[in-house]
Design an enzyme around this catalytic site. Structure first.
Site, PDB file in Angstrom:
ATOM      1  N   LYS A   1       0.856  -1.181   0.000  1.00  0.00           N
ATOM      2  CA  LYS A   1       0.000   0.000   0.000  1.00  0.00           C
ATOM      3  C   LYS A   1       0.898   1.239   0.000  1.00  0.00           C
ATOM      4  O   LYS A   1       1.729   1.432   0.892  1.00  0.00           O
ATOM      5  CB  LYS A   1      -0.888  -0.019   1.247  1.00  0.00           C
ATOM      6  CG  LYS A   1      -2.313   0.380   0.980  1.00  0.00           C
ATOM      7  CD  LYS A   1      -3.175   0.104   2.189  1.00  0.00           C
ATOM      8  CE  LYS A   1      -4.545   0.706   2.017  1.00  0.00           C
ATOM      9  NZ  LYS A   1      -5.333   0.607   3.235  1.00  0.00           N
TER      10      LYS A   1
HETATM   11  O1  G3P Z   1      -8.067   1.154   4.484  1.00  0.00           O
HETATM   12  C1  G3P Z   1      -8.206   2.499   4.668  1.00  0.00           C
HETATM   13  C2  G3P Z   1      -9.572   3.096   4.751  1.00  0.00           C
HETATM   14  O2  G3P Z   1     -10.548   2.170   4.517  1.00  0.00           O
HETATM   15  C3  G3P Z   1      -9.760   3.990   5.948  1.00  0.00           C
HETATM   16  O3  G3P Z   1     -11.062   4.101   6.398  1.00  0.00           O
HETATM   17  O4  G3P Z   1     -12.742   4.773   8.075  1.00  0.00           O
HETATM   18  O5  G3P Z   1     -10.331   5.412   8.418  1.00  0.00           O
HETATM   19  O6  G3P Z   1     -11.684   6.515   6.662  1.00  0.00           O
HETATM   20  P1  G3P Z   1     -11.478   5.260   7.444  1.00  0.00           P
END
Ligand code: G3P
Length: 214
Positions: free
Chosen positions: A83
């Site tokens: 990533k």
């Molecule tokens: O994998 C990263 C992403 O899905 C982050 O999600 O909820 O932290 O915006 P969030």
């Protein structure tokens, strides 16, 4: 459509796998920090547990550092996807890594032009963060739709991972648009199978079955 789980918690991964429809895992440093164990140890455990792709994020922000770190992370297992943040140095690194056959998931994507750049650099996956866009009163799913159009126009192989999923509707719209993948937090994963009318209907069927002569 593939379902990934967005977590670094091995128990959530195991529970999600029991549904029989789990295709992969995405993590990030914030998710790993919740587990309170060393970074590499957590990623190694997940990569051994799951056959499908497991996204492991680099910490470096310069292209040479990203490439160095990516090569190390890739040694964890053949299913590890690196990533990489969607910054100029990240794109340079993606170009190098794709030339070496190392799979990448370009993360922190917030608009379609960023996604176009990532595809041109050879990204295996692009992760638009729909929930974080919704949080600032932008339409996250519109960005997904735009990326789909652009990728279709030019026949890019880069797969779209709808990320930062916050609720079942994100998954429904992703599926209606034909996005390749949604990466889903465990709480949402669990909730999408449930419907109160299913539970009420099942209880009634089981109750009525008792009246059937044995
Ligand atoms: O994998 C990263 C992403 O899905 C982050 O999600 O909820 O932290 O915006 P969030």
């Amino acid at each position: 459509m593939k379902f990934f789980i967005d977590t670094a918690d091995i128990n959530e991964i195991r529970k999600a796998r029991e549904f029989g429809i789990l295709d992969g895992v995405t993590t990030n440093p914030s998710l790993v920090s919740k587990v309170k164990r060393p970074y590499l140890e957590v990623l190694t455990e997940i990569a051994r547990e799951i056959e499908g792709p497991v996204s492991a994020e680099v910490i470096a922000t310069d292209s040479a550092g990203i490439v160095r770190e990516a090569r190390e992370l890739a040694k964890i297992g053949g299913n590890v996807v690196i990533k990489v943040p969607l910054i100029a140095e990240g794109l340079k690194a993606v170009k190098t890594l794709s030339g070496e056959g190392i799979k990448t998931n370009v993360t922190l994507c917030f608009n379609a032009l960023q996604a176009l750049m990532a595809a041109k650099a050879g990204a295996t996956y692009i992760s638009p963060f729909v929930g974080r866009l919704d949080d600032i009163a932008s339409e996250g799913m519109e960005v997904v739709e735009e990326i789909m159009t652009i990728y279709d126009n030019y026949g890019f192989d880069t797969e779209i991972i709808v990320a930062s999923v916050r609720n079942p509707l994100h998954i429904k719209y992703a599926a209606m648009m034909g996005a390749h993948i949604a990466t889903i937090p465990y709480s949402v994963f669990e909730s999408i199978v449930k419907h109160p009318l299913t539970d009420i209907g099942l209880a009634k069927f089981l109750e009525d079955y008792k009246k059937v002569p044995k």
